[in-house]
Design a protein around this motif. Structure first.
Motif, PDB file in Angstrom:
ATOM      1  N   THR A 183       0.872  -1.167   0.000  1.00 23.48           N
ATOM      2  CA  THR A 183       0.000   0.000   0.000  1.00 23.48           C
ATOM      3  C   THR A 183       0.905   1.212   0.000  1.00 23.48           C
ATOM      4  O   THR A 183       1.643   1.425   0.963  1.00 23.48           O
ATOM      5  CB  THR A 183      -0.900   0.009   1.265  1.00 23.48           C
ATOM      6  OG1 THR A 183      -1.562  -1.248   1.310  1.00 23.48           O
ATOM      7  CG2 THR A 183      -1.932   1.115   1.206  1.00 23.48           C
ATOM      8  N   ARG A 188       2.501  -4.674   3.506  1.00 27.41           N
ATOM      9  CA  ARG A 188       1.493  -5.089   4.478  1.00 27.41           C
ATOM     10  C   ARG A 188       1.505  -6.613   4.488  1.00 27.41           C
ATOM     11  O   ARG A 188       1.557  -7.258   3.430  1.00 27.41           O
ATOM     12  CB  ARG A 188       0.078  -4.618   4.112  1.00 27.41           C
ATOM     13  CG  ARG A 188      -0.073  -3.147   3.805  1.00 27.41           C
ATOM     14  CD  ARG A 188       0.372  -2.220   4.896  1.00 27.41           C
ATOM     15  NE  ARG A 188      -0.312  -2.383   6.166  1.00 27.41           N
ATOM     16  CZ  ARG A 188      -0.025  -1.688   7.264  1.00 27.41           C
ATOM     17  NH1 ARG A 188       0.957  -0.805   7.260  1.00 27.41           N
ATOM     18  NH2 ARG A 188      -0.672  -1.892   8.379  1.00 27.41           N
ATOM     19  N   ASP A 195      -4.819  -8.004   8.368  1.00 28.39           N
ATOM     20  CA  ASP A 195      -3.577  -7.250   8.253  1.00 28.39           C
ATOM     21  C   ASP A 195      -2.856  -7.298   9.611  1.00 28.39           C
ATOM     22  O   ASP A 195      -3.298  -6.674  10.575  1.00 28.39           O
ATOM     23  CB  ASP A 195      -3.883  -5.796   7.861  1.00 28.39           C
ATOM     24  CG  ASP A 195      -2.604  -4.999   7.601  1.00 28.39           C
ATOM     25  OD1 ASP A 195      -1.523  -5.423   8.056  1.00 28.39           O
ATOM     26  OD2 ASP A 195      -2.693  -3.950   6.944  1.00 28.39           O
ATOM     27  N   SER A 197       0.420  -6.493  10.110  1.00 27.68           N
ATOM     28  CA  SER A 197       1.698  -5.785   9.977  1.00 27.68           C
ATOM     29  C   SER A 197       2.192  -5.198  11.296  1.00 27.68           C
ATOM     30  O   SER A 197       3.403  -5.130  11.521  1.00 27.68           O
ATOM     31  CB  SER A 197       1.576  -4.663   8.942  1.00 27.68           C
ATOM     32  OG  SER A 197       0.973  -5.158   7.786  1.00 27.68           O
TER      33      SER A 197
END
Ligand SMILES: Nc1ncnc2c1ncn2[C@@H]1O[C@H](COP(=O)(O)OP(=O)(O)O)[C@@H](O)[C@H]1O
Ligand SMILES: Nc1ccn([C@H]2C[C@H](O)[C@@H](COP(=O)(O)OP(=O)(O)O)O2)c(=O)n1
Length: 333
Positions: A183, A188, A195, A197
């Motif tokens: 992104t 990510r 997600d 991350s």
């Protein structure tokens, strides 16, 4: 707003060839640039006059590009130009455009020939900081391979695996749903659709990542995924075994290191800044334990590749490390 260029060729003027080549090109441009329905504005196509059997724009719709405006045009007929060629320009709200030239069109931009930069080294040496800066400077992708091992560890923690053995972990890893997405140039990590991350940066995940990454079933699967990404595009990869095992033929290899005390201080400052209540001595102990685990495991341990340039960052800030690495790359090309 930025413009992203791409091009590809077909071997014969048929609708099937056009659909296949345009689909492949647009999907790679989408993956490498983190394009979404929201940030993509329009796609402009031009094709050489020897392509008459179908509109490239139609192939874009068939490849799932519904929401943005499409426009087709004819390329000027210049003597000696590459035949059967489809060129693309995408306008999108992104920061770092990554051009993609495939098939015969790869020759149009020899300067964009695929290559990999391997940055290996122990925790806290500054690999990921400099890898991000380098990828931005070279306009190529950054692949944080540590994030992938961290995601495996998070999965095992979530499944309440108590001991990381091949038998306990292999079934989880075999069917792991792990996707690396981008992104606006930032990686990510998507685990089972979530997600993760930020979650994978928690200190307890760091130790678990070091332990789980020693398992051959985990390494085999992650290395396959890493090679597949590096096969498709130029990238900077940071990790422990990139130059020695994942991409032994990478043209640029660096071993980024620093003393354990300096690395622990950096990690301590970082964790404190993020609000974790950690003690310096514990961070140092954990870094040294991780160094030991990562460099003593049987399968692809952390070690310097013979042809890697060593960068000791004890006395260098991140910009100096970047400048040094860029200079070494320039000396070699
Ligand atoms: N050369 C450097 N000098 C000082 N601090 C650095 C340097 N490189 C990175 N850092 C900082 O040290 C910490 C660890 O760096 P990081 O890039 O995450 O290391 P690694 O990826 O090797 O584990 C980060 O907080 C980062 O901002
Ligand atoms: N290519 C890689 C990358 C990471 N690992 C392992 C070893 C590390 O202890 C963990 C976590 O790696 P990561 O690079 O995210 O850790 P640091 O940011 O350097 O602290 O994963 C590995 O074995 N091979």
């Amino acid at each position: 707003m930025k413009a992203i260029r791409g091009a590809t060729t077909i071997s014969a003027d048929t609708p099937a060839e056009i659909k296949d080549a345009v689909g492949e090109l647009l999907i790679q441009m989408r993956e490498q640039n983190g394009l979404t329905d929201e940030n993509m504005i329009c796609i402009l196509f031009s094709n050489t006059s020897d392509i008459k059997s179908a509109y490239p724009a139609k192939a874009a719709r068939e490849a799932g590009f519904y929401s943005c405006a499409l426009f087709s045009s004819l390329e000027p007929e210049i003597e000696g130009a590459l035949p059967l060629c489809i060129r693309v320009m995408i306008l999108a709200e992104i920061e770092n455009p990554v051009p993609v030239y495939l098939r015969g069109a790869a020759n149009l931009r020899k300067d964009l020939k695929k290559f990999a930069v391997a940055l290996d080294g122990p925790s806290g040496s500054g690999k990921s900081t400099v890898a991000k800066m380098l990828a931005r400077k070279l306009n190529i992708l950054y692949l944080d391979t540590g994030a992938m091992y961290r995601a495996c560890a998070l999965k095992a923690i979530g499944e309440k695996v108590e001991r990381f053995t091949e038998d306990a972990v292999a079934p989880l890893i075999e069917n792991i749903s792990l996707n690396i997405q981008y992104t606006d140039g930032a990686q990510r990590t998507i685990l089972d659709g979530e997600d993760v991350s930020e979650k994978i940066r928690r200190p307890e995940v760091s130790m678990a990542a070091s332990a789980i990454s020693a398992l051959p079933c985990v390494r085999k699967k992650m290395v396959e995924m890493q090679r597949e990404i590096a096969r498709k595009m130029s990238c900077v990869l940071d990790g422990r075994d990139i130059g020695t095992h994942v991409l032994p033929d990478a043209p640029f290899k660096f071993f980024v290191t620093a003393s354990s005390r300096v690395r622990a201080k950096r990690r301590y400052d970082e964790l404190r800044q993020k609000g974790y209540d950690v003690e310096y001595d514990n961070v140092l102990q954990e870094i040294e334990e991780r160094d030991y685990n990562d460099s003593h495991r049987a399968f692809s341990p952390l070690r310097q590749a013979e042809d890697a340039v060593v960068v000791n960052t004890d006395e260098m800030n991140a910009q100096e490390v970047l400048d040094f690495i860029v200079r070494k790359i320039q000396e070699k090309v």
